[in-house]
Structures are given as C-alpha cells and as structure tokens.
Design a protein around this motif. Structure first.
Motif, PDB file in Angstrom:
ATOM      1  N   SER A  12       0.781  -1.137  -0.099  1.00 39.52           N
ATOM      2  CA  SER A  12       0.267   0.000   0.280  1.00 39.52           C
ATOM      3  C   SER A  12       0.792   1.207   0.133  1.00 39.52           C
ATOM      4  CB  SER A  12      -0.745   0.021   1.148  1.00 39.52           C
ATOM      5  OG  SER A  12      -0.141  -0.070   2.424  1.00 39.52           O
ATOM      6  N   ARG A  35      -3.009  -3.676   5.064  1.00 38.69           N
ATOM      7  CA  ARG A  35      -4.313  -3.540   5.681  1.00 38.69           C
ATOM      8  C   ARG A  35      -5.289  -2.560   5.245  1.00 38.69           C
ATOM      9  NH1 ARG A  35      -1.060  -2.597  11.208  1.00 38.69           N
ATOM     10  NH2 ARG A  35      -0.043  -1.334   9.590  1.00 38.69           N
ATOM     11  N   SER A  36      -4.549  -1.280   4.597  1.00 32.47           N
ATOM     12  CA  SER A  36      -5.283  -0.147   4.320  1.00 32.47           C
ATOM     13  C   SER A  36      -6.171  -0.067   2.890  1.00 32.47           C
ATOM     14  CB  SER A  36      -4.502   1.210   4.180  1.00 32.47           C
ATOM     15  OG  SER A  36      -5.058   2.188   3.499  1.00 32.47           O
ATOM     16  N   ASN A  87       7.059  -8.454   1.970  1.00 34.89           N
ATOM     17  CA  ASN A  87       7.988  -7.098   2.035  1.00 34.89           C
ATOM     18  C   ASN A  87       7.374  -6.530   3.372  1.00 34.89           C
ATOM     19  OD1 ASN A  87       8.856  -4.277   1.144  1.00 34.89           O
ATOM     20  ND2 ASN A  87       6.521  -4.065   1.308  1.00 34.89           N
ATOM     21  N   ALA A  88       5.945  -6.729   3.547  1.00 36.29           N
ATOM     22  CA  ALA A  88       5.488  -6.040   4.726  1.00 36.29           C
ATOM     23  C   ALA A  88       6.438  -5.984   6.094  1.00 36.29           C
ATOM     24  CB  ALA A  88       4.067  -6.386   5.125  1.00 36.29           C
ATOM     25  N   GLY A  89       6.501  -4.829   6.701  1.00 35.96           N
ATOM     26  CA  GLY A  89       7.470  -5.075   7.745  1.00 35.96           C
ATOM     27  C   GLY A  89       7.361  -3.745   8.535  1.00 35.96           C
ATOM     28  N   LEU A 110       5.272  -9.654  12.594  1.00 37.36           N
ATOM     29  CA  LEU A 110       4.996  -8.994  11.380  1.00 37.36           C
ATOM     30  C   LEU A 110       6.426  -9.185  10.386  1.00 37.36           C
ATOM     31  CD1 LEU A 110       3.484  -7.296   9.028  1.00 37.36           C
ATOM     32  CD2 LEU A 110       4.669  -5.294  10.283  1.00 37.36           C
ATOM     33  N   ILE A 137      12.135  -9.284   1.522  1.00 35.78           N
ATOM     34  CA  ILE A 137      12.729  -7.938   1.897  1.00 35.78           C
ATOM     35  C   ILE A 137      13.033  -7.952   3.464  1.00 35.78           C
ATOM     36  CG2 ILE A 137      12.568  -5.442   1.561  1.00 35.78           C
ATOM     37  CD1 ILE A 137      11.866  -6.909  -1.048  1.00 35.78           C
ATOM     38  N   SER A 139      16.629  -6.759   5.534  1.00 34.50           N
ATOM     39  CA  SER A 139      17.163  -5.625   5.911  1.00 34.50           C
ATOM     40  C   SER A 139      18.851  -5.876   6.016  1.00 34.50           C
ATOM     41  CB  SER A 139      16.530  -5.023   7.156  1.00 34.50           C
ATOM     42  OG  SER A 139      17.311  -4.040   7.805  1.00 34.50           O
ATOM     43  N   TYR A 152      14.374  -5.124  16.518  1.00 39.53           N
ATOM     44  CA  TYR A 152      14.038  -5.231  15.039  1.00 39.53           C
ATOM     45  C   TYR A 152      15.332  -6.002  14.331  1.00 39.53           C
ATOM     46  CZ  TYR A 152      14.058  -3.373  10.172  1.00 39.53           C
ATOM     47  OH  TYR A 152      13.881  -3.176   8.698  1.00 39.53           O
ATOM     48  N   PRO A 182      18.187  -4.181   2.022  1.00 41.41           N
ATOM     49  CA  PRO A 182      18.587  -2.881   1.712  1.00 41.41           C
ATOM     50  C   PRO A 182      18.973  -2.018   3.030  1.00 41.41           C
ATOM     51  CG  PRO A 182      16.069  -3.142   2.089  1.00 41.41           C
ATOM     52  CD  PRO A 182      16.775  -4.540   2.233  1.00 41.41           C
ATOM     53  N   LEU A 184      19.377   2.008   4.422  1.00 39.57           N
ATOM     54  CA  LEU A 184      18.240   3.167   4.451  1.00 39.57           C
ATOM     55  C   LEU A 184      17.348   3.594   3.119  1.00 39.57           C
ATOM     56  CD1 LEU A 184      20.542   5.553   6.564  1.00 39.57           C
ATOM     57  CD2 LEU A 184      18.489   4.260   7.337  1.00 39.57           C
ATOM     58  N   VAL A 185      16.137   3.730   3.182  1.00 41.12           N
ATOM     59  CA  VAL A 185      15.378   3.634   2.214  1.00 41.12           C
ATOM     60  C   VAL A 185      14.298   4.580   2.384  1.00 41.12           C
ATOM     61  CG1 VAL A 185      13.610   2.592   0.529  1.00 41.12           C
ATOM     62  CG2 VAL A 185      15.496   1.064   1.795  1.00 41.12           C
ATOM     63  N   PHE A 189       8.548   4.046   6.513  1.00 41.85           N
ATOM     64  CA  PHE A 189       8.907   3.376   7.529  1.00 41.85           C
ATOM     65  C   PHE A 189       9.230   4.076   8.901  1.00 41.85           C
ATOM     66  CE2 PHE A 189      12.598   0.859   9.916  1.00 41.85           C
ATOM     67  CZ  PHE A 189      11.873  -0.347   9.689  1.00 41.85           C
TER      68      PHE A 189
HETATM   69  O1  NJP Z   1       8.087   0.836   5.030  1.00 40.27           O
HETATM   70  P1  NJP Z   1       6.422   1.446   5.298  1.00 40.27           P
HETATM   71  P2  NJP Z   1       8.989   0.077   3.935  1.00 40.27           P
HETATM   72  N1  NJP Z   1      -0.326  -6.530   7.368  1.00 40.27           N
HETATM   73  O2  NJP Z   1       6.056   1.700   6.543  1.00 40.27           O
HETATM   74  C1  NJP Z   1       2.201  -2.750   5.542  1.00 40.27           C
HETATM   75  C2  NJP Z   1      12.279  -3.419   4.971  1.00 40.27           C
HETATM   76  N2  NJP Z   1      13.223  -2.063   5.296  1.00 40.27           N
HETATM   77  O3  NJP Z   1       8.524   0.092   2.733  1.00 40.27           O
HETATM   78  O4  NJP Z   1      -0.942  -2.424   6.477  1.00 40.27           O
HETATM   79  C3  NJP Z   1      -0.422  -6.108   6.225  1.00 40.27           C
HETATM   80  O5  NJP Z   1       6.634   2.353   4.083  1.00 40.27           O
HETATM   81  C4  NJP Z   1       1.985  -1.408   5.387  1.00 40.27           C
HETATM   82  O6  NJP Z   1       0.489  -1.108   4.889  1.00 40.27           O
HETATM   83  P3  NJP Z   1      -0.631  -0.942   5.946  1.00 40.27           P
HETATM   84  C5  NJP Z   1      11.283  -3.076   6.309  1.00 40.27           C
HETATM   85  O7  NJP Z   1      11.684  -3.850   7.422  1.00 40.27           O
HETATM   86  C6  NJP Z   1      13.161  -0.936   5.223  1.00 40.27           C
HETATM   87  O8  NJP Z   1      10.239   0.873   4.211  1.00 40.27           O
HETATM   88  O9  NJP Z   1      -1.713  -0.364   4.971  1.00 40.27           O
HETATM   89  N3  NJP Z   1       0.439  -5.107   5.659  1.00 40.27           N
HETATM   90  C7  NJP Z   1       2.801  -0.700   4.222  1.00 40.27           C
HETATM   91  O10 NJP Z   1       2.185  -1.157   2.806  1.00 40.27           O
HETATM   92  C8  NJP Z   1       9.875  -3.963   5.559  1.00 40.27           C
HETATM   93  O11 NJP Z   1      10.154  -5.244   5.740  1.00 40.27           O
HETATM   94  C9  NJP Z   1      14.026   0.096   5.289  1.00 40.27           C
HETATM   95  O12 NJP Z   1      -0.311  -0.147   6.929  1.00 40.27           O
HETATM   96  C10 NJP Z   1       1.180  -4.404   6.766  1.00 40.27           C
HETATM   97  C11 NJP Z   1       4.184  -1.429   4.543  1.00 40.27           C
HETATM   98  O13 NJP Z   1       3.699  -2.777   5.203  1.00 40.27           O
HETATM   99  C12 NJP Z   1      10.141  -3.373   4.238  1.00 40.27           C
HETATM  100  O14 NJP Z   1      11.399  -3.069   3.877  1.00 40.27           O
HETATM  101  C13 NJP Z   1      15.235  -0.481   5.646  1.00 40.27           C
HETATM  102  C14 NJP Z   1       1.034  -4.612   8.180  1.00 40.27           C
HETATM  103  C15 NJP Z   1       5.069  -1.100   4.948  1.00 40.27           C
HETATM  104  O15 NJP Z   1       5.436   0.282   4.343  1.00 40.27           O
HETATM  105  C16 NJP Z   1       9.256  -2.506   3.595  1.00 40.27           C
HETATM  106  O16 NJP Z   1       9.219  -1.299   4.486  1.00 40.27           O
HETATM  107  C17 NJP Z   1      15.635  -1.736   5.751  1.00 40.27           C
HETATM  108  C18 NJP Z   1       0.289  -5.712   8.543  1.00 40.27           C
HETATM  109  N4  NJP Z   1       0.295  -6.171   9.740  1.00 40.27           N
HETATM  110  C19 NJP Z   1      14.453  -2.678   5.580  1.00 40.27           C
HETATM  111  N5  NJP Z   1       1.830  -3.899   8.801  1.00 40.27           N
HETATM  112  C20 NJP Z   1      13.968   1.589   5.202  1.00 40.27           C
HETATM  113  N6  NJP Z   1      12.576   1.883   4.886  1.00 40.27           N
HETATM  114  O17 NJP Z   1      14.723   2.452   5.402  1.00 40.27           O
HETATM  115  C21 NJP Z   1       2.351  -3.067   7.898  1.00 40.27           C
HETATM  116  O18 NJP Z   1      16.825  -2.089   5.897  1.00 40.27           O
HETATM  117  N7  NJP Z   1       1.920  -3.636   6.765  1.00 40.27           N
END
Ligand code: NJP
Length: 236
Positions: A12, A35-36, A87-89, A110, A137, A139, A152, A182, A184-185, A189
C-alpha cells in the motif's frame, strides 16, 4: 501478455508499492496485500490506469486465520501464484529495556512470522508445479546489530535465517528464494514520511524495486540468492 502472477505484501506504500508498480510495468499481474483498503485501491487504480493488471486484498498478514480465510478469494482472482514478495514490515527503535513484550511480539509477528505464514500458503502449490520464486525484503539489519535495534535486528535475523534455510529446501523442488537486504530507504518506515531533508540521499523505494525486477528476470538456470544495497551516503 502477462508473464506471471505476483503477490506482494505491504503493497500500500513505500517499498512494496514501488515493487508492485515495477512488476506491473514488467507485465506481472499483481495481487496487493496490506491493511489499508483505501491505499491499496489507489495503488491498484494507478497500476490499471498505466495499463497494468492489479487486484487488492485488504488483510492483516500477522493474522494467520484472516489470511487463510482470504486465500481462496486471492487465488480465485489472481490465479496460480508464480511469485511471492514478503515485504510487509515495521520497525520500532529503542533500547531493549525500554521495549515491551508487546513490541517484541508485534515486530516478530510481522517481520518474521508473517513471512513463514505467507510462504506456507503459497509455496506448496509452487512445489507441485515445480516452479516459482519467493523474494524476502529483509534488511541490512539482518547482518548487523546496533544499539536501539535489538528487537528489530532479532526479527530481521530471524526472517533472513528462515529465508536462507528455505532456499536450500525449495531449490531441489524448482522454487527459487531470493533475499533483498536494503540499507536506508526513503519510505514511510517507522511512522515517517519519505520527503525529509535527512532522507534526500537515501535509497528510493524504486531502487529496491529495480533490484527485485532484476532478481525475478534471470533465466531459469540462475538463482539470485541475495542482493544487499545501500545508499552511497550510508556507512554500514
Ligand atoms: O515501510 P512502510 P517500508 N499486515 O512503512 C504494510 C524493510 N526495510 O516500505 O497495512 C499487512 O513505508 C503497510 O501497509 P498498511 C522493512 O523492514 C525498510 O520501508 O496499510 N500489511 C505498508 O504497505 C520492511 O520489511 C528500510 O499499514 C502491513 C508496508 O507494510 C520493508 O522494507 C530499511 C502490516 C510498510 O510500508 C518495507 O518497509 C531496511 C500488517 N500487519 C529494511 N503492517 C527503510 N525503509 O529504511 C504493515 O533495511 N503493513
């Protein structure tokens, strides 16, 4: 022509949204999980307007019962799943003594357990068809530790270990497992936005999506085991 059907969790926003868009550009039909409902509908509609094919399934991936209930509908609408992207995290960062048991459960459920649950639902049929790919995905925090990252890092080490052992189990069955690590993205997050000054030099979600697109485009005799990528500005 559609090259295959992909299911992406956390689609999402952030990295999962970018992966979904990138896969759709490469002619994958994409099933979007998060979820959204509203954000999923926006991503699906954008993909369709760009000429791609996407359907969305609002679900909490930490709720195995809810996921199981939805799974028949997901399969009916998406078809056989050729590619799963776990990927969700989420991340919450504080010293271990300041984290609650609930914080531990939420991140482990998660970041680690949901990958296992999604894999269980999807991989069995991949094994029967003797083809498929699962991308995790994780980290760079699956390979390093830092203060305020104990919970984490533990969850990402667990997810990474699960994926790496899974690769050895599924490779002889014709199913490929790839891990992305990855740094920092600039996403949403940790309850942030992507556009702050601090994040200007970070990886973009599309950089991670490009790596996924590469990993799923290699010929059948190749497995991309792992890709670690960092912003040039990050010392790790
Ligand atoms: O995070 P964010 P990223 N059930 O918050 C969903 C890893 N990573 O894209 O449910 C289903 O923008 C949430 O959607 P919603 C990180 O650990 C990141 O950066 O609607 N879905 C949203 O779509 C993760 O594994 C960085 O709130 C659920 C998404 O997850 C991955 O990259 C660095 C959910 C999160 O989007 C993607 O993270 C790194 C649930 N219970 C690793 N809870 C970084 N950004 O710096 C959440 O090393 N979601």
């Amino acid at each position: 022509m559609v090259v295959g059907n992909a299911l992406v969790s956390g689609a999402s926003r952030g990295i999962g949204e970018a992966i979904s868009r990138r896969l759709a550009e490469a002619k994958w039909k994409v099933g979007l999980l998060a979820r959204s409902e509203r954000d999923l509908a926006r991503v699906a509609s954008d993909i369709q307007q760009a000429g791609g094919d996407a359907c969305s399934f609002p679900v909490d991936v930490t709720n195995a019962a809810e996921l199981e209930q939805q799974f028949a509908a997901i399969k009916k609408q998406l078809g056989d799943i050729d590619l799963l992207v776990c990927n969700a995290g989420s991340g919450k960062f504080a010293h271990a003594l300041d984290m609650s048991v609930q914080d531990w459960d939420e991140q482990m459920n998660l970041n680690a357990k949901a990958s296992f649950v999604l894999t269980k639902f999807v991989a069995q049929e991949m094994v029967q068809r003797k083809r498929g790919q699962i991308v995790f995905i994780t980290s760079d925090a699956a390979k390093r530790t830092f203060a305020s990252g104990s919970v984490y890092c533990a969850s990402k080490y667990a997810q990474y270990a699960f994926a790496s052992a899974l690769r050895q189990e599924l490779r002889p069955q014709g199913v490929r497992v790839t891990v992305l690590l990855p740094g920092l993205v600039a996403s949403y997050f940790n309850n942030s936005g992507p556009d702050s000054q601090e994040k200007a030099s970070w990886l973009k979600p599309s950089d991670v999506a490009d790596a996924v697109a590469y990993a799923v485009s290699v010929p059948p005799n190749v497995i991309v085991d792992e890709i670690m990528l960092h912003p040039a500005s990050q010392d790790w």
